[in-house]
Design an enzyme around this catalytic site. Structure first.
Site, mmCIF file in Angstrom:
data_model
loop_
_atom_site.group_PDB
_atom_site.id
_atom_site.type_symbol
_atom_site.label_atom_id
_atom_site.label_comp_id
_atom_site.label_asym_id
_atom_site.label_seq_id
_atom_site.Cartn_x
_atom_site.Cartn_y
_atom_site.Cartn_z
ATOM 1 N N ASP A 225 51.891 45.603 44.144
ATOM 2 C CA ASP A 225 51.298 44.788 45.206
ATOM 3 C C ASP A 225 51.762 43.334 45.149
ATOM 4 O OD1 ASP A 225 49.859 43.672 43.088
ATOM 5 O OD2 ASP A 225 47.951 44.588 43.661
ATOM 6 N N ASN B 196 40.686 34.617 45.931
ATOM 7 C CA ASN B 196 40.410 35.404 47.141
ATOM 8 C C ASN B 196 39.998 34.517 48.310
ATOM 9 O OD1 ASN B 196 41.013 38.027 46.160
ATOM 10 N ND2 ASN B 196 39.083 38.053 45.048
ATOM 11 N N HIS C 140 48.750 41.410 41.384
ATOM 12 C CA HIS C 140 48.040 41.655 40.132
ATOM 13 C C HIS C 140 49.018 41.863 38.977
ATOM 14 C CE1 HIS C 140 45.060 42.774 43.257
ATOM 15 N NE2 HIS C 140 44.259 42.117 42.426
ATOM 16 N N GLY D 260 37.828 41.779 44.128
ATOM 17 C CA GLY D 260 37.464 41.378 45.478
ATOM 18 C C GLY D 260 36.512 40.207 45.553
#
Length: 236
Positions: free
Chosen positions: A205, A122, A208, A94
């Site tokens: 997802d 990100n 990743h 994150g």
């Protein structure tokens, strides 16, 4: 569990403790066999040089055992070649460039010979203004050099899907080679080359990498890291 894996696992635990404000699931971590009084200053083997990989969930190995993430794959490669380097995985799921800038001073308590900067993805996915990302990455590079001008810096280039428009996507892609040229640092053109967009190499997802994907990421990093290691051995 080997000494190097203990170092990696302990680092994951430390980052979980120091990142209570981060949203989302953090990479699973362990502290097996590591004494409670271990500090960042004593994580690396004093006889080894240190490669510190500073990044987000891609570095942390989100969704995988830490031994499958690309920093551990690189450590295995170094060990197989009998190169006396310790890889420290300083990845935090994150993490943005702003967060990375904030926690950097604590990280720099560790003497570092090679600093691999893997941040920015990100920011791009969140549509953070390019100039803000540029400013944060520049401040990180400046801080590393201020702490130790001899540290070799490798910047990991990143690309994002065109969801936010072609202009933003192109400017984001160009950010990394621009910074590398300006600061005379080494550049990995695209960290996820050969992995991004391939369902077989990514977790469900789609973002990743799987363990196999991390092996390819490790090869991408190694292509730029190996010449730096050769340079280091020449001057030492």
């Amino acid at each position: 569990m080997s000494q190097n894996i203990l170092k990696l696992s302990y680092f994951f635990t430390l980052f979980l403790l120091f990142s209570c404000g981060e949203q989302g699931e953090k990479v699973k971590s362990r502290k097996e066999g590591m004494p409670d009084n271990t500090s960042i200053d004593s994580i690396s083997n004093g006889s080894n040089k240190v490669i510190l990989i500073y990044g987000n969930s891609l570095t942390a190995g989100y969704g995988l055992d830490p031994r499958e993430a690309f920093p551990a794959v690189i450590q295995d490669k170094l060990d197989s070649l009998d190169l006396k380097y310790t890889v420290i995985n300083a990845g935090l799921s994150g993490e943005t460039t702003a967060g990375g800038r904030t926690r950097l001073q604590w990280i720099l308590n560790q003497k570092t010979d090679i600093f691999i900067l893997e941040l920015g993805a990100n920011d791009g996915l969140r549509g953070i203004p390019i100039e803000e990302t540029r400013k944060n990455l520049q401040e990180i590079i400046d801080a590393v050099r201020e702490k130790n001008p001899e540290t070799e810096i490798i910047l990991a280039g990143m690309q994002i899907p065109p969801n936010l428009g072609q202009d933003y996507t192109a400017e984001f892609r160009n950010l990394f080679p621009d910074l590398a040229a300006k600061n005379n640092v080494h550049l990995i053109s695209f960290l996820l080359e050969g992995v991004a967009g391939n369902p077989e190499l990514n977790q469900p997802d789609g973002i990743h990498p799987t363990a196999e994907g991390h092996k390819i990421v490790a090869r991408n990093v190694w292509q730029e890291l190996e010449p730096v290691l050769q340079k280091e051995s020449t001057f030492n």
